[in-house]
Design an enzyme around this catalytic site. Structure first.
Site, mmCIF file in Angstrom:
data_model
loop_
_atom_site.group_PDB
_atom_site.id
_atom_site.type_symbol
_atom_site.label_atom_id
_atom_site.label_comp_id
_atom_site.label_asym_id
_atom_site.label_seq_id
_atom_site.Cartn_x
_atom_site.Cartn_y
_atom_site.Cartn_z
ATOM 1 C CE1 TYR A 416 -3.513 -2.597 0.994
ATOM 2 C CE2 TYR A 416 -3.216 -2.083 3.035
ATOM 3 C CZ TYR A 416 -3.949 -2.700 2.181
ATOM 4 O OH TYR A 416 -4.953 -3.740 2.271
ATOM 5 C CG HIS A 500 -8.314 0.711 3.435
ATOM 6 N ND1 HIS A 500 -7.074 0.235 3.427
ATOM 7 C CD2 HIS A 500 -8.931 -0.572 3.657
ATOM 8 C CE1 HIS A 500 -6.948 -1.165 3.913
ATOM 9 N NE2 HIS A 500 -8.107 -1.482 4.020
ATOM 10 C CG ASN A 537 -4.840 -1.841 7.412
ATOM 11 O OD1 ASN A 537 -3.585 -2.002 7.617
ATOM 12 N ND2 ASN A 537 -5.395 -2.643 6.585
#
Length: 558
Positions: A416, A500, A537
């Site tokens: 990510y 997300h 996250n």
């Protein structure tokens, strides 16, 4: 009782069989001091906290239905028959939502993306990862009033209320450790990372590696539905109404007066008290949609909606010009890199037919592979840019391979980009129903993001020699330029939506520091929409934001 209210009640009773969740006449009686729209993690927390004042009548509205067993959720494989568990309660069934989708849990024809429309929102279907953002995220990317020092009480309350663990199996053992062992040699021994307890070292996000942290308890999925909602439901001043879609906020000028809802095809208005407040907690896609369809947003968008009869007849003179609604939408750009090695032992979760020994271990002791979502480790680093700014990057190893690479010795590494990235898009409403979804420029619209992530991947590959690990879908000798070309291309392994979603109603532009929507007096947004891109996250960060918003809104209601 009016004929309309009687009809609504009848539809609600009939909906019980469909949603198997709390729906009763109190939810339609009103007026309410607080109406919270959306029972995702933020909505549950803010509604629960505000209902601690027994003089305050609080309604939490959810469009979807049950999820966890305790909410009335009964969707599950046959091997859970006779238990008090739904598929949501079992952490190891997390990934099966992709192979065995659920029409009861997922947003069917409600958003143009992947997400949950159910009690608990995405916290009912995600992996349950629970990472505390570093203080630097709040100090760099949030406005005054939302710096880390301001959030310490919120963080403290969250830890006191929401259980979490980095060792979820109740037998005390770690599972799927072949990936962890290989990654430890790769990252700690070769690349100089530190092995840490991730949340105990939340401030460290440069070259750190460790076991994932989950918001589980007793070998089961937890989250705000368990830790907050069950307490709130015991209060006589709190009501949860599921199976009810909010179409728009009713208002007179800047003052919200209630919400217009649809139950079983029948439309009515649930009123607010004179000093009441509407709190929108539908998530970073649905919350901007509700504001726009309530006549709050970019005038150009509102004009289009009005022409399509999407504003309930609200005249232009009543529109609220707020071009920041839906702007700044963020999602983590992600890349799957399939890693193979002779020491790797992949594990494949099964919805209907788990390995009997693993099934029995979970049922008997809440232990083993099905006590967690899968995957062995998480790790972070930062990339410094020439101008002195910093980009956050994150990775983790999954339980098995993906698509074309599914041997017994292959696992997926997920990469990510996180905090400090410069690309963002906006929420757009499209189709005949004007459903919300992301614009096309969310990922890599600023080329610096691709350079940052490619630099991270190149560093990781530089540390591979001697580990026995080999990337299969990207050459280990690829240059930064070649990595950029790959990660920005459209393949099954690149540019995927991580979902997300955040940052689409940012503090200081879309809402003020009290989370009040700019241009209104008593409409708030409290969910991922107000959270800037984080280094981790986003789930825990969203919960922290909800705890902080409670402090601010609570003061406004005194």
């Amino acid at each position: 009782m009016s004929n309309l209210l009687f009809t609504l009640l009848l539809h609600a009773l009939l909906a019980w069989r469909t949603f198997a969740s709390p729906i009763d006449s109190r939810a339609l009686a009103g007026p309410y001091d607080v109406i919270v729209v959306g029972s995702g993690p933020a909505g549950v927390i803010i509604a629960s906290r505000l209902s601690e004042n027994s003089a305050r009548k609080v309604l939490l509205i959810e469009g979807g239905g049950p999820s966890y067993w305790v909410t009335g959720g009964t969707e599950r494989p046959q091997w859970l028959a006779g238990t008090n568990l739904s598929r949501v309660d079992v952490p190891g069934l997390y990934s099966t939502i992709y192979t065995n989708p659920s029409s009861n849990l997922l947003c069917q024809n409600k958003i143009r993306a992947y997400g949950a429309c159910t009690i608990g929102g995405n916290s009912a279907i995600n992996a349950g990862l629970f990472y505390e953002p570093p203080a630097s995220d709040f100090n760099l990317y949030f406005p005054t009033g939302w710096k880390h020092a301001d959030l310490v009480p919120a963080i403290t309350r969250l830890y006191a209320t929401q259980p979490s663990t980095n060792n979820p199996s109740l037998d005390g053992l770690y599972y799927q450790q072949s990936g962890y062992t290989a990654a430890k040699q790769w990252l700690v021994t070769n690349a100089g990372y530190s092995e840490v307890d991730i949340n105990a070292n939340a401030a460290r996000k440069t070259k750190v590696f460790g076991h994932p942290v989950y918001d589980y308890a007793d070998g089961k999925r937890s989250g705000p539905v368990i830790s907050y909602l069950q307490t709130a439901l015991k209060r006589p001043n709190f009501q949860l109404q599921s199976g009810t879609w909010v179409q728009r906020i009713a208002r007179t000028g800047a003052q919200a007066t209630g919400v217009v809802v649809n139950v079983g095809g029948v439309t009515s208005t649930i009123p607010l008290t004179a000093k009441g407040r509407v709190i929108v907690s539908g998530g970073a896609l649905k919350s901007p949609e509700l504001l726009m369809k309530s006549g709050i947003g970019d005038p150009a968008v509102l004009t289009t909606l009005s022409r399509a009869n999407q504003l309930g007849g609200l005249p232009p003179s009543s529109w609220i010009n707020n071009t920041a609604v839906g702007a700044g939408l963020f999602d983590n750009p992600n890349t799957f890199i399939e890693m193979e090695g002779p020491s790797i032992q992949a594990y494949n979760y099964q919805y209907d037919n788990p390995i009997p020994a693993d099934r029995d271990l979970y049922l008997a002791r809440k232990s083993g592979h099905y006590s967690f979502a899968g995957g062995s480790c998480s790790f972070w680093d930062t990339v410094a840019r020439p101008d002195g700014s910093v980009a956050g990057v994150q990775g983790g190893l999954g339980a098995a391979g993906y698509r074309d690479y599914t041997s017994a010795m292959t696992v997926t590494m997920n990469i990510y980009g996180t905090s400090g990235l410069r690309s963002s898009g906006r929420v757009t409403l499209e189709g005949t129903d004007f459903l919300p979804g992301p614009s096309g420029d969310v990922y890599y619209s600023d080329p610096q993001d691709a350079r940052d992530i490619a630099t991270f991947i190149r560093r990781l590959f530089d540390a591979l020699p001697g580990t026995g690990l080999t990337p299969l879908n990207l050459s280990p000798t690829a240059t930064v330029a070649q990595i950029i070309a790959y990660i920005t291309s459209y393949t099954p392994y690149t540019r995927g939506q991580v979902n997300h979603w955040s940052s689409s109603c940012r503090i200081g532009s879309c809402v003020d520091v009290n989370t009040t929507v700019v241009g209104t007096r008593n409409v708030h947004v409290v969910d991922a929409s107000i959270v800037a891109p984080l280094s981790v996250n986003p789930q825990m960060g969203v919960m922290i934001a909800a705890e902080r918003a409670w402090e601010l809104i609570n003061k406004l209601m005194v």
